[in-house]
Design a protein around this motif. Structure first.
Motif, mmCIF file in Angstrom:
data_model
loop_
_atom_site.group_PDB
_atom_site.id
_atom_site.type_symbol
_atom_site.label_atom_id
_atom_site.label_comp_id
_atom_site.label_asym_id
_atom_site.label_seq_id
_atom_site.Cartn_x
_atom_site.Cartn_y
_atom_site.Cartn_z
ATOM 1 N N SER A 9 10.885 0.051 -22.893
ATOM 2 C CA SER A 9 11.076 -0.374 -24.169
ATOM 3 C C SER A 9 12.933 -0.598 -24.159
ATOM 4 N N ALA A 10 13.489 0.117 -23.481
ATOM 5 C CA ALA A 10 15.137 0.059 -23.555
ATOM 6 C C ALA A 10 15.486 -0.926 -22.990
ATOM 7 N N GLU A 11 15.049 -1.351 -21.878
ATOM 8 C CA GLU A 11 15.571 -2.639 -21.273
ATOM 9 C C GLU A 11 14.716 -3.706 -21.393
ATOM 10 N N GLY A 12 13.434 -3.594 -21.888
ATOM 11 C CA GLY A 12 12.386 -4.733 -21.855
ATOM 12 C C GLY A 12 11.790 -5.215 -20.444
ATOM 13 N N LYS A 13 12.081 -4.205 -19.375
ATOM 14 C CA LYS A 13 11.435 -4.353 -18.104
ATOM 15 C C LYS A 13 10.082 -4.073 -18.008
ATOM 16 N N TRP A 14 9.338 -4.800 -17.018
ATOM 17 C CA TRP A 14 7.976 -4.525 -17.169
ATOM 18 C C TRP A 14 7.483 -4.110 -15.778
ATOM 19 N N GLU A 21 -1.881 -7.615 -11.844
ATOM 20 C CA GLU A 21 -0.457 -7.896 -12.367
ATOM 21 C C GLU A 21 0.321 -7.694 -11.004
ATOM 22 N N LYS A 22 -0.025 -7.202 -10.064
ATOM 23 C CA LYS A 22 0.840 -7.094 -8.650
ATOM 24 C C LYS A 22 0.639 -8.444 -8.152
ATOM 25 N N GLN A 23 -0.683 -8.809 -8.263
ATOM 26 C CA GLN A 23 -0.836 -10.340 -7.894
ATOM 27 C C GLN A 23 0.115 -11.172 -8.476
ATOM 28 N N GLN A 24 0.008 -11.158 -9.687
ATOM 29 C CA GLN A 24 0.686 -11.973 -10.573
ATOM 30 C C GLN A 24 2.214 -12.211 -10.314
ATOM 31 N N VAL A 25 2.961 -11.155 -9.765
ATOM 32 C CA VAL A 25 4.109 -10.772 -9.250
ATOM 33 C C VAL A 25 4.471 -11.359 -7.965
ATOM 34 N N ARG A 26 3.307 -11.447 -6.925
ATOM 35 C CA ARG A 26 3.377 -11.982 -5.776
ATOM 36 C C ARG A 26 3.231 -13.525 -5.858
ATOM 37 N N ASP A 27 2.514 -13.980 -6.776
ATOM 38 C CA ASP A 27 2.332 -15.465 -6.938
ATOM 39 C C ASP A 27 3.596 -15.939 -7.233
ATOM 40 N N GLN A 28 4.310 -15.284 -8.313
ATOM 41 C CA GLN A 28 5.528 -15.842 -8.831
ATOM 42 C C GLN A 28 6.695 -15.865 -7.633
ATOM 43 N N LEU A 29 6.551 -14.889 -6.976
ATOM 44 C CA LEU A 29 7.480 -14.755 -5.532
ATOM 45 C C LEU A 29 7.213 -15.682 -4.774
ATOM 46 N N LYS A 30 6.048 -16.369 -4.473
ATOM 47 C CA LYS A 30 5.838 -17.318 -3.525
ATOM 48 C C LYS A 30 6.209 -18.594 -4.277
ATOM 49 N N LYS A 31 6.255 -18.678 -5.557
ATOM 50 C CA LYS A 31 7.013 -19.944 -6.300
ATOM 51 C C LYS A 31 8.416 -19.965 -5.941
ATOM 52 N N PRO A 117 22.852 -6.202 -10.068
ATOM 53 C CA PRO A 117 24.102 -6.014 -9.276
ATOM 54 C C PRO A 117 24.275 -4.700 -8.852
ATOM 55 N N GLY A 118 24.551 -4.153 -7.568
ATOM 56 C CA GLY A 118 24.552 -3.014 -7.302
ATOM 57 C C GLY A 118 23.501 -2.300 -6.907
ATOM 58 N N SER A 119 22.368 -2.966 -6.974
ATOM 59 C CA SER A 119 20.954 -2.070 -6.648
ATOM 60 C C SER A 119 20.133 -3.249 -5.873
ATOM 61 N N TYR A 120 19.328 -2.548 -5.074
ATOM 62 C CA TYR A 120 18.165 -3.538 -4.184
ATOM 63 C C TYR A 120 17.125 -3.524 -4.478
ATOM 64 N N ILE A 121 16.932 -2.794 -5.868
ATOM 65 C CA ILE A 121 15.420 -2.625 -6.356
ATOM 66 C C ILE A 121 15.352 -3.760 -7.275
ATOM 67 N N PRO A 122 14.222 -4.583 -7.339
ATOM 68 C CA PRO A 122 14.109 -5.869 -8.112
ATOM 69 C C PRO A 122 13.414 -5.152 -9.372
ATOM 70 N N TYR A 123 13.476 -6.310 -10.530
ATOM 71 C CA TYR A 123 13.103 -5.709 -11.761
ATOM 72 C C TYR A 123 12.175 -6.985 -12.029
ATOM 73 N N PHE A 124 11.097 -6.730 -13.170
ATOM 74 C CA PHE A 124 10.399 -7.932 -13.616
ATOM 75 C C PHE A 124 10.454 -7.885 -15.018
ATOM 76 N N LEU A 125 10.365 -9.203 -15.525
ATOM 77 C CA LEU A 125 10.365 -9.355 -17.023
ATOM 78 C C LEU A 125 8.919 -10.352 -17.316
ATOM 79 N N LEU A 126 8.290 -9.936 -18.262
ATOM 80 C CA LEU A 126 7.232 -10.872 -18.609
ATOM 81 C C LEU A 126 7.727 -12.214 -19.319
#
Length: 407
Positions: A9-14, A21-31, A117-126
């Motif tokens: 809730s602090a950053e709105g990151k999902w 849900e993980k497949q949803q991320v993988r589908d978006q990654l393919k796009k 920036p400064g990180s190699y960890i991805p984030y996800f937003l709905l």
């Protein structure tokens, strides 16, 4: 069985939790990796896919620079990350290409995959949702306002006036930012304002060597400059960057090789010069400018003609292409008195410099850095700059501004 997703809730990151849900991320990654911003490269999709998959598998804490260098870029376990910044440069390029992907209106309501920036960890937003409806007024609140009707009325009018004032300011600011030309439009304005079509004058490999030995493998940077196929690739990439600026603004242009371009032809309208030592027109038209090019049997250089004691920017011709770690380029936008036409130039000492210069002149983020210390009237004056790019495995990174001249 998958776990429930969570929302920071602090950053709105999902944080996707279930398998769906993980497949949803993988589908978006393919796009994303199938888009034009990633399709032409293997390096950047590989890095993005690796960090996303590791995060989905709960291994994000292991996403450190050295591990990525080993796993994604096949470096040795003891490689020096300071001497070989392939991970940092590639991550910066991934962030830039992701931003370009989501700038397109068709992608603005999609699930967002990002890299801070400064990180190699991805984030996800709905995907963006419709704004919430206003909360209803409770009966208790309504009854409390009855005994002080007059006071509530005054407060209501003050509230309405404040909302109107806020809206007026917001609309004014919105119109200002909406109507204000982008930094790309401002930089390219002399070219775009001309009624004539643009001549994109691109360097020819035979300008460096009239009879290159086709089919040979270059062993030095000098031979690499003579190698027509590889030299052409950088010029084509630069033409794509700069031609895209003209295309989306419906500006007509034509492509002409420097070895075939005539003086009357270039005088017909604005000119874009691509390449330096392989472009005779670049070498000729930059002679009156502060920054220009020289070449001898051992090296090629950008020189400062106004300050003869200044350090030249040099690239050795004796080194193997695979060992090249940096390149330099000149970028310019000025009214050329010989042609009596506006000229834009992206000219590197070798092919990587030319490609990096073309990318800078077509990217609003990079252009903004160029004008951070510019005079207030920079849109109306001539400018020339020297830029540097780091080279990793034959590919240029983002440009760094070294010197700028306004007149």
């Amino acid at each position: 069985m998958g776990t429930m997703s969570s929302l920071d809730s602090a950053e709105g990151k999902w944080r996707p939790g279930s398998d769906a849900e993980k497949q949803q991320v993988r589908d978006q990654l393919k796009k994303i990796v199938a888009s034009q911003h990633f399709l032409s490269s293997r390096r950047y999709p590989n890095l993005l896919c690796f960090v996303v998959e590791q995060t989905l598998e709960g291994q994000e804490d292991a996403l450190k620079e050295r591990l990525l260098g080993i796993e994604v870029f096949h470096r040795s376990p003891d490689y020096d990350t300071n001497q070989d910044p392939v991970v940092r440069l590639s991550a910066a390029e991934v962030r830039k290409r992701i931003a370009l992907y989501y700038q397109h209106p068709d992608h603005q309501n999609e699930l967002v995959i990002g890299l801070n920036p400064g990180s190699y960890i991805p984030y996800f937003l709905l995907p963006k949702l419709a704004p919430d409806s206003p909360a209803p007024v409770s009966a208790e609140t309504a009854s409390d306002t009855v005994p002080i009707r007059a006071s509530a009325s005054r407060r209501r009018w003050l509230w309405v006036l404040s909302i109107l004032a806020t809206c007026t300011v917001a609309v004014g600011l919105g119109l200002y930012f909406f109507l204000r030309p982008s930094v790309i439009d401002q930089f390219w304005s002399p070219v775009l304002a001309s009624p004539a079509s643009v001549s994109m004058c691109v360097g020819s490999p035979d300008a460096v060597n009239p009879t290159p030995q086709i089919g040979s493998t270059p062993t030095t940077l000098f031979e690499d400059l003579q190698h027509s196929g590889r030299l052409g690739t950088a010029n084509v990439a630069t033409l794509i960057h700069m031609g895209g600026v003209l295309e989306v603004r419906h500006k007509a242009f034509r492509l002409v090789l420097a070895s075939q371009a005539s003086f009357p032809q270039l005088r017909e309208g604005p000119v874009i010069l691509v390449g330096a030592l392989d472009n005779a027109w670049t070498m000729r038209l930059t002679k009156p400018l502060r920054f220009g090019f020289t070449m001898d049997s051992d090296s090629m250089s950008i020189v400062d003609r106004k300050n003869s004691s200044a350090k030249s920017w040099v690239v050795s011709l004796k080194q193997p292409p695979s060992s090249q770690t940096e390149d330099f380029a000149v970028i310019a936008r000025y009214h050329d008195t010989t042609l009596d036409q506006p000229v834009v130039m992206a000219a590197g000492l070798s092919r990587q410099g030319t490609e990096a210069a073309g990318e800078l002149l077509s990217n609003s983020t990079f252009l903004t850095t160029l004008f951070q210390n510019a005079p207030h009237n920079w849109t109306k004056v001539n400018l020339e700059a020297v830029v540097q790019t780091q080279v990793i495995d034959g590919h240029p990174g983002p440009s760094r501004i070294l010197a700028v001249e306004y007149w």
